[in-house]
Motif scaffolding. Sequence first.
Motif, PDB file in Angstrom:
ATOM      1  N   VAL A  76      12.537   9.340   8.053  1.00 57.02           N
ATOM      2  CA  VAL A  76      11.405   8.753   7.324  1.00 57.02           C
ATOM      3  C   VAL A  76      10.432   8.176   8.352  1.00 57.02           C
ATOM      4  N   VAL A  77       9.204   8.669   8.338  1.00 57.57           N
ATOM      5  CA  VAL A  77       8.207   8.203   9.301  1.00 57.57           C
ATOM      6  C   VAL A  77       7.388   7.062   8.713  1.00 57.57           C
ATOM      7  N   LEU A  78       6.999   7.229   7.451  1.00 59.48           N
ATOM      8  CA  LEU A  78       6.213   6.175   6.788  1.00 59.48           C
ATOM      9  C   LEU A  78       6.941   5.689   5.551  1.00 59.48           C
ATOM     10  N   GLU A  79       7.097   4.389   5.451  1.00 59.92           N
ATOM     11  CA  GLU A  79       7.628   3.828   4.219  1.00 59.92           C
ATOM     12  C   GLU A  79       6.739   2.673   3.764  1.00 59.92           C
ATOM     13  N   LEU A  80       6.229   2.812   2.553  1.00 60.02           N
ATOM     14  CA  LEU A  80       5.501   1.710   1.918  1.00 60.02           C
ATOM     15  C   LEU A  80       6.390   1.168   0.821  1.00 60.02           C
ATOM     16  N   GLN A  81       6.578  -0.162   0.820  1.00 60.09           N
ATOM     17  CA  GLN A  81       7.434  -0.768  -0.198  1.00 60.09           C
ATOM     18  C   GLN A  81       6.659  -1.823  -0.966  1.00 60.09           C
ATOM     19  N   ASP A  82       6.440  -1.530  -2.241  1.00 59.29           N
ATOM     20  CA  ASP A  82       5.917  -2.528  -3.173  1.00 59.29           C
ATOM     21  C   ASP A  82       4.630  -3.187  -2.669  1.00 59.29           C
ATOM     22  N   LEU A 120      -2.385   8.116  -7.607  1.00 61.23           N
ATOM     23  CA  LEU A 120      -2.432   6.665  -7.738  1.00 61.23           C
ATOM     24  C   LEU A 120      -2.785   6.374  -9.179  1.00 61.23           C
ATOM     25  N   ARG A 121      -1.842   5.738  -9.874  1.00 62.48           N
ATOM     26  CA  ARG A 121      -2.104   5.433 -11.278  1.00 62.48           C
ATOM     27  C   ARG A 121      -1.788   3.968 -11.517  1.00 62.48           C
ATOM     28  N   ASP A 122      -2.771   3.219 -11.998  1.00 63.05           N
ATOM     29  CA  ASP A 122      -2.603   1.777 -12.205  1.00 63.05           C
ATOM     30  C   ASP A 122      -2.043   1.092 -10.964  1.00 63.05           C
ATOM     31  N   GLY A 123      -2.514   1.518  -9.813  1.00 62.62           N
ATOM     32  CA  GLY A 123      -2.126   0.849  -8.576  1.00 62.62           C
ATOM     33  C   GLY A 123      -0.770   1.243  -8.033  1.00 62.62           C
ATOM     34  N   GLN A 124      -0.140   2.253  -8.658  1.00 60.53           N
ATOM     35  CA  GLN A 124       1.163   2.702  -8.165  1.00 60.53           C
ATOM     36  C   GLN A 124       1.118   4.181  -7.812  1.00 60.53           C
ATOM     37  N   ASN A 143      -7.495  -5.711  -9.044  1.00 61.59           N
ATOM     38  CA  ASN A 143      -6.165  -5.341  -8.550  1.00 61.59           C
ATOM     39  C   ASN A 143      -6.183  -3.861  -8.209  1.00 61.59           C
ATOM     40  N   VAL A 144      -6.201  -3.556  -6.931  1.00 61.38           N
ATOM     41  CA  VAL A 144      -6.292  -2.139  -6.534  1.00 61.38           C
ATOM     42  C   VAL A 144      -4.889  -1.532  -6.436  1.00 61.38           C
ATOM     43  N   LEU A 145      -4.009  -2.196  -5.723  1.00 64.92           N
ATOM     44  CA  LEU A 145      -2.639  -1.691  -5.590  1.00 64.92           C
ATOM     45  C   LEU A 145      -1.692  -2.706  -6.209  1.00 64.92           C
ATOM     46  N   SER A 146      -0.797  -2.248  -7.079  1.00 61.15           N
ATOM     47  CA  SER A 146       0.131  -3.188  -7.699  1.00 61.15           C
ATOM     48  C   SER A 146       1.535  -2.608  -7.717  1.00 61.15           C
ATOM     49  N   GLY A 147       2.115  -2.569  -6.515  1.00 61.53           N
ATOM     50  CA  GLY A 147       3.484  -2.075  -6.398  1.00 61.53           C
ATOM     51  C   GLY A 147       3.536  -0.621  -5.961  1.00 61.53           C
ATOM     52  N   ALA A 148       2.693  -0.240  -4.999  1.00 58.94           N
ATOM     53  CA  ALA A 148       2.703   1.142  -4.492  1.00 58.94           C
ATOM     54  C   ALA A 148       3.831   1.303  -3.480  1.00 58.94           C
ATOM     55  N   SER A 149       4.668   2.325  -3.695  1.00 58.16           N
ATOM     56  CA  SER A 149       5.791   2.595  -2.783  1.00 58.16           C
ATOM     57  C   SER A 149       5.873   4.090  -2.532  1.00 58.16           C
ATOM     58  N   THR A 187      -4.576  -5.198   5.873  1.00 54.85           N
ATOM     59  CA  THR A 187      -3.298  -5.802   5.493  1.00 54.85           C
ATOM     60  C   THR A 187      -3.165  -5.868   3.972  1.00 54.85           C
ATOM     61  N   ALA A 188      -1.930  -5.733   3.510  1.00 58.75           N
ATOM     62  CA  ALA A 188      -1.642  -5.876   2.084  1.00 58.75           C
ATOM     63  C   ALA A 188      -1.485  -7.355   1.761  1.00 58.75           C
ATOM     64  N   ASP A 189      -1.581  -7.717   0.473  1.00 60.35           N
ATOM     65  CA  ASP A 189      -1.293  -9.093   0.061  1.00 60.35           C
ATOM     66  C   ASP A 189       0.207  -9.342   0.093  1.00 60.35           C
ATOM     67  N   SER A 190       0.977  -8.302  -0.283  1.00 60.97           N
ATOM     68  CA  SER A 190       2.436  -8.393  -0.172  1.00 60.97           C
ATOM     69  C   SER A 190       2.997  -6.986  -0.117  1.00 60.97           C
ATOM     70  N   GLY A 191       4.287  -6.899   0.246  1.00 60.44           N
ATOM     71  CA  GLY A 191       4.923  -5.600   0.420  1.00 60.44           C
ATOM     72  C   GLY A 191       5.029  -5.268   1.898  1.00 60.44           C
ATOM     73  N   SER A 192       5.748  -4.193   2.218  1.00 60.80           N
ATOM     74  CA  SER A 192       5.949  -3.899   3.632  1.00 60.80           C
ATOM     75  C   SER A 192       5.553  -2.469   3.987  1.00 60.80           C
ATOM     76  N   VAL A 193       5.103  -2.335   5.223  1.00 63.82           N
ATOM     77  CA  VAL A 193       4.737  -1.035   5.789  1.00 63.82           C
ATOM     78  C   VAL A 193       5.659  -0.800   6.974  1.00 63.82           C
TER      79      VAL A 193
END
Length: 227
Positions: free
Chosen positions: A4-10, A219-223, A24-30, A61-67
């Motif tokens: 896995v090269v890229l992982e976006l979590q929440d 991307l649908r509803d920020g996910q 709210n642009v992204l709301s839990g994109a993984s 930077t995201a407001d929360s979640g990890s890259v």
Amino acid sequence: MSDVVLELQDIHKSYNHGKPNEINVLSGASVQVKSGEVVALVAPSGSGKSTLLHIAGLLDTADSGSVTIGGHSPKRSADWERTMVRRGEVGFIYQFHHLLPEFTAQENIVLPQLANGISRKDADAHATDLLTRVGLAERASHRPAELSGGEQQRVAFCRALANKPALLLADEPTGNLDPATSDQVFAALMELVRDRGLAAMIATHNLDLAARMDRVLHLRDGQLVDE
Ligand SMILES: Nc1ncnc2c1ncn2[C@@H]1O[C@H](COP(=O)(O)OP(=O)(O)OP(=O)(O)O)[C@@H](O)[C@H]1O
Ligand SMILES: [Mg+2]
């Protein structure tokens, strides 16, 4: 080692936080993208593709979640680490080439390598190799203004790959080209990406191009959702 090269979590991201006009642009994109995997990112205008790519590429930077990129998960506040991971692991292609106007095609590909500690000789050889691969060896000494739109974009691909990233992120890389040129330029990009076994996420409005990738995400509803 995980492939896995890229992982976006929440990933969450909003603009105008706490104000009446909060968006709210992204709301839990993984998502996980593996090496050798090319993912299309398709969504209507304004739904957050650029926002997501900039966060994935550590340009924002995201407001929360990890890259996590190549096993590194730099914290939001760790500017130096973010820069190092971005420089070492990420190639970014914008819709408009963003080449440096006062430098030649060759120099535009050499400069990021010098910034990354590569010798001038090796950087030059690699730039020549990349330009040859996209059919632009004869244009190496041209400045961006002396290149066509498709040629500029091919130079931008070479620049994005100059530091041998594991991850390529592209934001509508052929969005401002006519359909025939877009097709050619996209083919050149895919050949480089496949040859190097890169993980890639490519935003596009072009469903024909999206269909030529391994996986299509919306991307649908920020996910992020699979097609
Ligand atoms: N810096 C900012 N401040 C406030 N709102 C922003 C900012 N950047 C983007 N937005 C808003 O966030 C939403 C998502 O924008 P984004 O640029 O990520 O969309 P996109 O999917 O890339 O669109 P396009 O296909 O038109 O490029 C839009 O509604 C936009 O207006
Ligand atoms: Mg965009």
